[in-house]
Design an enzyme around this catalytic site. Structure first.
Site, short mmCIF file in Angstrom:
data_model
loop_
_atom_site.label_atom_id
_atom_site.label_comp_id
_atom_site.label_asym_id
_atom_site.label_seq_id
_atom_site.Cartn_x
_atom_site.Cartn_y
_atom_site.Cartn_z
N HIS A 12 0.85 -1.19 0.00
CA HIS A 12 0.00 0.00 0.00
C HIS A 12 0.89 1.24 0.00
CE1 HIS A 12 0.18 -0.33 4.63
NE2 HIS A 12 0.77 0.82 4.34
N HIS A 59 -2.43 4.49 9.99
CA HIS A 59 -1.42 5.54 9.93
C HIS A 59 -1.84 6.73 10.78
CE1 HIS A 59 -0.85 3.01 6.35
NE2 HIS A 59 0.42 3.36 6.40
N GLU A 237 6.95 -3.16 7.79
CA GLU A 237 5.53 -3.41 7.52
C GLU A 237 5.29 -4.79 6.89
OE1 GLU A 237 4.09 1.20 6.58
OE2 GLU A 237 4.07 -0.30 4.99
#
Length: 275
Positions: A12, A59, A237
């Site tokens: 992403h 986020h 991540e």
């Protein structure tokens, strides 16, 4: 009995969302990346999933640093799009599956995991930047989101991510008859601060994709510093991809794979079925 019929690992990025919104599918920088999603989208459609379990990191839109859960599971019937500071994108909110969400929640707790249960949850580009490519809107397939803390230390280990994925697989198998696809998102090699700003590591990214398919236990043995040294600080991540891999069982079959490193992050995509 429920069944996980497929798994997707995909990067992403906010820039991906902007490229989609601006219609840059024919831009030379983006064309091959856009095209790489088409086989994945066709395969996903052919699976006819009843729901998606989507693993991502928030986020600092739903959670903040004063209370950032290690794992947070959404159990709502609707998940609103987060406004990340420049207004919401022209995309609809997401339909949830609270029955599946609650079943996974109860199963995880019984399996000695302790997710934070969220009956209200906004979802940011961790989901929204990739979902339009894999399943064009408007969306009818509901999702169950699992937010993983890869932002504020202490982070869950790679092994812990793999283990909770296996627990999700067990949860789905004890659910009613349903076809579930699990999607894990997260950038590959990238670093967005310091003297190594812009760091990319395509060789490591592709090694990771190899190991994810055939030897995930080797990835589970790496610690956070190993991931950061190999791929840049934010590349940690990718431990979220191990949630997806853990849910699929010991052996998988690779349906589709793509990789690009055009700018500030490595863009990877894999589609697996249990073998």
């Amino acid at each position: 009995m429920g069944q996980i019929v497929g798994g997707i690992g995909v990067s992403h990025a906010p820039s991906l969302a902007r490229a989609y919104d601006e219609g840059k599918g024919e831009d030379p920088v983006w064309r091959d990346i856009f095209n790489s999603y088409e086989p994945a989208a066709e395969w996903l459609k052919s699976l006819e999933p009843d729901a998606l379990v989507v693993v991502y990191n928030d986020h600092v839109n739903q959670f903040f640093f004063d209370a950032y859960p290690t794992f947070a599971l959404g159990v709502a019937n609707t998940f609103a799009q987060a406004d990340e500071g420049w207004g919401k994108r022209p995309l609809p909110d997401l339909q949830g599956d609270s029955d599946l969400g609650w079943h996974i929640a109860r199963s995880l707790v019984a399996d000695e995991f302790d997710p934070t249960i969220c009956q209200e949850m906004v979802v940011d580009h961790g989901v929204y930047s990739i979902l339009p490519f894999l399943m064009p809107p408007p969306w009818e397939t509901p999702i169950v989101p699992l937010a993983v803390n890869v932002i504020q230390h202490p982070l869950p280990t790679a092994q812990r991510c793999f283990n909770i994925g296996a627990a999700i697989g067990r949860a789905v198998s004890s659910f009613r008859d349903a076809r579930i696809v699990i999607i894990a998102t997260g950038g590959m090699s990238h670093q967005l601060h310091g003297t190594d700003f812009g760091h990319l590591a395509p060789d490591w990214d592709n090694e990771f994709l190899d190991l994810l398919e055939s030897e995930p236990e080797a990835l589970c043995e790496l610690n956070h510093l190993d991931y950061m040294q190999r791929g840049g600080a934010e590349s940690v991540e990718v431990i979220m991809w191990l949630v997806m891999r853990g849910a699929l069982g010991s052996r998988v079959r690779n349906i589709h794979r793509a990789y690009f490193a055009p700018m500030l992050t490595g863009y990877g995509l894999v589609c697996f079925e249990s073998d």
